[in-house]
Structure formats: structure tokens, C-alpha cells
Write a protein that holds these residues in place. Structure first.
Motif, PDB file in Angstrom:
ATOM      1  N   TRP A 187      -0.127  -4.974   2.891  1.00 40.71           N
ATOM      2  CA  TRP A 187      -1.576  -5.138   2.738  1.00 40.71           C
ATOM      3  C   TRP A 187      -2.182  -5.149   4.136  1.00 40.71           C
ATOM      4  O   TRP A 187      -1.688  -5.824   5.027  1.00 40.71           O
ATOM      5  CB  TRP A 187      -1.922  -6.454   2.060  1.00 40.71           C
ATOM      6  CG  TRP A 187      -1.627  -6.664   0.614  1.00 40.71           C
ATOM      7  CD1 TRP A 187      -1.368  -7.873   0.035  1.00 40.71           C
ATOM      8  CD2 TRP A 187      -1.619  -5.721  -0.467  1.00 40.71           C
ATOM      9  NE1 TRP A 187      -1.192  -7.727  -1.314  1.00 40.71           N
ATOM     10  CE2 TRP A 187      -1.343  -6.406  -1.647  1.00 40.71           C
ATOM     11  CE3 TRP A 187      -1.820  -4.336  -0.529  1.00 40.71           C
ATOM     12  CZ2 TRP A 187      -1.266  -5.789  -2.885  1.00 40.71           C
ATOM     13  CZ3 TRP A 187      -1.725  -3.717  -1.764  1.00 40.71           C
ATOM     14  CH2 TRP A 187      -1.459  -4.436  -2.919  1.00 40.71           C
ATOM     15  N   ALA A 222      -7.736  -3.349  -0.719  1.00 39.40           N
ATOM     16  CA  ALA A 222      -8.493  -2.130  -0.993  1.00 39.40           C
ATOM     17  C   ALA A 222      -9.943  -2.217  -0.511  1.00 39.40           C
ATOM     18  O   ALA A 222     -10.589  -1.195  -0.316  1.00 39.40           O
ATOM     19  CB  ALA A 222      -8.480  -1.838  -2.490  1.00 39.40           C
ATOM     20  N   CYS A 223     -10.449  -3.426  -0.290  1.00 38.23           N
ATOM     21  CA  CYS A 223     -11.854  -3.608   0.096  1.00 38.23           C
ATOM     22  C   CYS A 223     -12.047  -3.282   1.578  1.00 38.23           C
ATOM     23  O   CYS A 223     -11.318  -3.795   2.425  1.00 38.23           O
ATOM     24  CB  CYS A 223     -12.278  -5.047  -0.173  1.00 38.23           C
ATOM     25  SG  CYS A 223     -13.945  -5.437   0.387  1.00 38.23           S
ATOM     26  N   GLU A 275      -3.020   3.720  -1.095  1.00 36.51           N
ATOM     27  CA  GLU A 275      -3.607   3.050  -2.259  1.00 36.51           C
ATOM     28  C   GLU A 275      -2.860   1.751  -2.550  1.00 36.51           C
ATOM     29  O   GLU A 275      -1.631   1.724  -2.538  1.00 36.51           O
ATOM     30  CB  GLU A 275      -3.544   3.945  -3.493  1.00 36.51           C
ATOM     31  CG  GLU A 275      -4.385   5.198  -3.400  1.00 36.51           C
ATOM     32  CD  GLU A 275      -4.344   5.986  -4.699  1.00 36.51           C
ATOM     33  OE1 GLU A 275      -4.750   5.430  -5.734  1.00 36.51           O
ATOM     34  OE2 GLU A 275      -3.892   7.140  -4.666  1.00 36.51           O
ATOM     35  N   ALA A 276      -3.620   0.693  -2.845  1.00 35.14           N
ATOM     36  CA  ALA A 276      -2.995  -0.569  -3.222  1.00 35.14           C
ATOM     37  C   ALA A 276      -2.173  -0.363  -4.492  1.00 35.14           C
ATOM     38  O   ALA A 276      -2.687   0.151  -5.489  1.00 35.14           O
ATOM     39  CB  ALA A 276      -4.066  -1.633  -3.448  1.00 35.14           C
ATOM     40  N   HIS A 277      -0.910  -0.703  -4.467  1.00 36.35           N
ATOM     41  CA  HIS A 277       0.054  -0.553  -5.568  1.00 36.35           C
ATOM     42  C   HIS A 277       0.404   0.899  -5.881  1.00 36.35           C
ATOM     43  O   HIS A 277       1.207   1.150  -6.770  1.00 36.35           O
ATOM     44  CB  HIS A 277      -0.439  -1.221  -6.854  1.00 36.35           C
ATOM     45  CG  HIS A 277      -0.511  -2.710  -6.795  1.00 36.35           C
ATOM     46  ND1 HIS A 277       0.564  -3.512  -6.505  1.00 36.35           N
ATOM     47  CD2 HIS A 277      -1.557  -3.558  -7.006  1.00 36.35           C
ATOM     48  CE1 HIS A 277       0.198  -4.782  -6.545  1.00 36.35           C
ATOM     49  NE2 HIS A 277      -1.081  -4.836  -6.844  1.00 36.35           N
ATOM     50  N   ALA A 314      -4.534  -7.078  -4.128  1.00 40.27           N
ATOM     51  CA  ALA A 314      -4.920  -5.665  -4.041  1.00 40.27           C
ATOM     52  C   ALA A 314      -6.413  -5.513  -3.784  1.00 40.27           C
ATOM     53  O   ALA A 314      -6.828  -4.604  -3.068  1.00 40.27           O
ATOM     54  CB  ALA A 314      -4.527  -4.920  -5.319  1.00 40.27           C
ATOM     55  N   CYS A 315      -7.224  -6.405  -4.338  1.00 40.67           N
ATOM     56  CA  CYS A 315      -8.674  -6.308  -4.132  1.00 40.67           C
ATOM     57  C   CYS A 315      -9.013  -6.479  -2.657  1.00 40.67           C
ATOM     58  O   CYS A 315      -9.880  -5.785  -2.121  1.00 40.67           O
ATOM     59  CB  CYS A 315      -9.413  -7.331  -4.993  1.00 40.67           C
ATOM     60  SG  CYS A 315      -8.936  -9.062  -4.728  1.00 40.67           S
ATOM     61  N   THR A 350      -2.432   2.750 -12.162  1.00 41.75           N
ATOM     62  CA  THR A 350      -3.152   1.488 -12.326  1.00 41.75           C
ATOM     63  C   THR A 350      -2.166   0.446 -12.854  1.00 41.75           C
ATOM     64  O   THR A 350      -2.091   0.191 -14.062  1.00 41.75           O
ATOM     65  CB  THR A 350      -4.341   1.644 -13.294  1.00 41.75           C
ATOM     66  OG1 THR A 350      -5.164   2.708 -12.819  1.00 41.75           O
ATOM     67  CG2 THR A 350      -5.173   0.371 -13.351  1.00 41.75           C
ATOM     68  N   VAL A 400       0.865  -1.181   0.000  1.00 42.38           N
ATOM     69  CA  VAL A 400       0.000   0.000   0.000  1.00 42.38           C
ATOM     70  C   VAL A 400       0.903   1.233   0.000  1.00 42.38           C
ATOM     71  O   VAL A 400       1.746   1.386   0.885  1.00 42.38           O
ATOM     72  CB  VAL A 400      -0.939   0.007   1.219  1.00 42.38           C
ATOM     73  CG1 VAL A 400      -1.746   1.292   1.269  1.00 42.38           C
ATOM     74  CG2 VAL A 400      -1.863  -1.204   1.183  1.00 42.38           C
TER      75      VAL A 400
END
Length: 199
Positions: free
Chosen positions: A101, A167-168, A73-75, A163-164, A79, A69
């Protein structure tokens, strides 16, 4: 570029952990984020300190091992995967926060390294296809309609980076699970386990 990094340091799963600030100088805008971490680690080693532990493998945006993170933000701000994020996405003098994460499903092992065994357990539960052994089938013996192949290919682009989940707000791995179910269920080879896989 000169960068200030705030990096999560945690000696092990039972350690409380904390943010530590480092200065990284002479960073090329063409470096990847991981190369910049390599530069930091070389500096730490020369100073007799322990390097920052982080996951990486292919460094080509394919394996999904490198996720962290960056500034919440993830990554990070682009994008892409962390290894494909370049330092030109940041400005000279920036302060960048780097964390592992943050999800109960991904416990921290050390520093930025997390245990992604939960994804392995999802795959073990049904993310595979039967492969009957015997002679090799003739090419195109099981034709796949183009629309099905395209949809399966789109779902297969999930590299399982996590990442999902990170980020969730609910730390859900359902995007990963859905991608595997869709990818394998769309192809003729995936049909034998299709219904059991969804369960």
C-alpha cells in the motif's frame, strides 16, 4: 503458466527499497495470488535467498490483512481481496508488478508488509459499542428494523483492508471511518456513543 513478477523489496522502514524481478514457473490458473507468492518464496528459500514478506491471515477474503497493489490497482484487476484473486485473472507470460500500500498512513515495515496502526487508532477513538455487563437480554429485546439491519450489514462488510486509503489520491481513511460510524450507529447497541463516535 509462467509469470514474471516485479516485487517491491525493502529490508525495513529506513531502507530505500527497490523493485526486484523474479520468474515463477508452472503456476496453476487455480492458484490464488497468495499461493503463487508462496511458490515464489519456496523457490527463494531453496536458493538461499530471503523470502518476500507479505501479510495474510484467513485467506478467505474476510480479515483484510492481505492487501497489496497489483499492477497499480489495490488488490489487483478483480473486485475482491488479494487472497481471493486467482491466477486465471492473468495470462501466461504476463509481467505483474506487486507493491505495498502506498500511503503515508501505512509506512512500510518490510517488503509488502505495512503498518496499519492508523486504522487501530481510528477504532480506539470510537469504533466500539458499550456492552453493559449483567444478565443476557432476552432474544429480540431490542428489535432492529429490517432496513436499519440491512444498512448496518452493508457498512459492516468493510473488512478494514486499507484498499480505500491505498487507492485514494489523498490517502484518506474516511471510507473506513464512515463505514464504522454507519455500521455501529445504525444498531440500538451503538446508540450510546453515536454522537461522540462521529466527533
Amino acid at each position: 503458466m509462467n509469470i514474471t513478477l516485479r516485487v517491491w523489496r525493502q529490508k525495513g522502514p529506513d531502507d530505500k527499497g527497490r523493485m526486484v524481478t523474479y520468474k515463477v514457473e508452472d503456476v496453476s490458473p487455480d492458484m490464488s495470488f497468495l499461493e503463487m507468492l508462496d511458490v515464489l518464496n519456496e523457490k527463494l528459500i531453496l536458493e538461499g535467498e530471503e523470502p518476500v514478506a507479505f501479510d495474510h491471515d484467513c485467506r478467505e477474503g474476510i480479515c483484510g490483512a492481505c492487501g497489496v497493489v497489483i499492477d497499480g490497482e489495490a488488490h489487483g484487476p478483480e473486485t475482491t481481496t488479494t487472497c481471493q484473486l486467482h491466477m486465471r485473472s492473468f495470462s501466461d507470460g504476463d509481467t505483474i508488478t506487486v507493491e505495498p500500500w502506498r500511503a503515508k498512513a501505512f509506512p512500510v515495515i518490510k517488503d509488502l508488509v505495512v503498518d496499519r496502526g492508523s486504522f487501530d487508532r481510528i477504532i480506539q477513538a470510537g469504533g466500539y459499542i458499550s456492552a453493559p455487563t449483567g444478565t443476557a437480554p432476552d432474544a429480540h429485546a431490542s428489535p432492529v428494523p429490517k432496513a436499519d439491519a440491512d444498512r448496518a450489514f452493508d457498512a459492516a462488510t468493510c473488512i478494514g483492508c486499507g484498499a480505500c486509503v491505498a487507492a485514494c489520491p489523498n490517502a484518506s481513511g474516511m471510507l473506513f471511518t464512515a463505514a464504522k460510524v454507519t455500521h455501529l450507529g445504525m444498531l440500538p447497541q451503538g446508540q450510546p456513543e453515536r454522537e461522540a463516535r462521529v466527533v
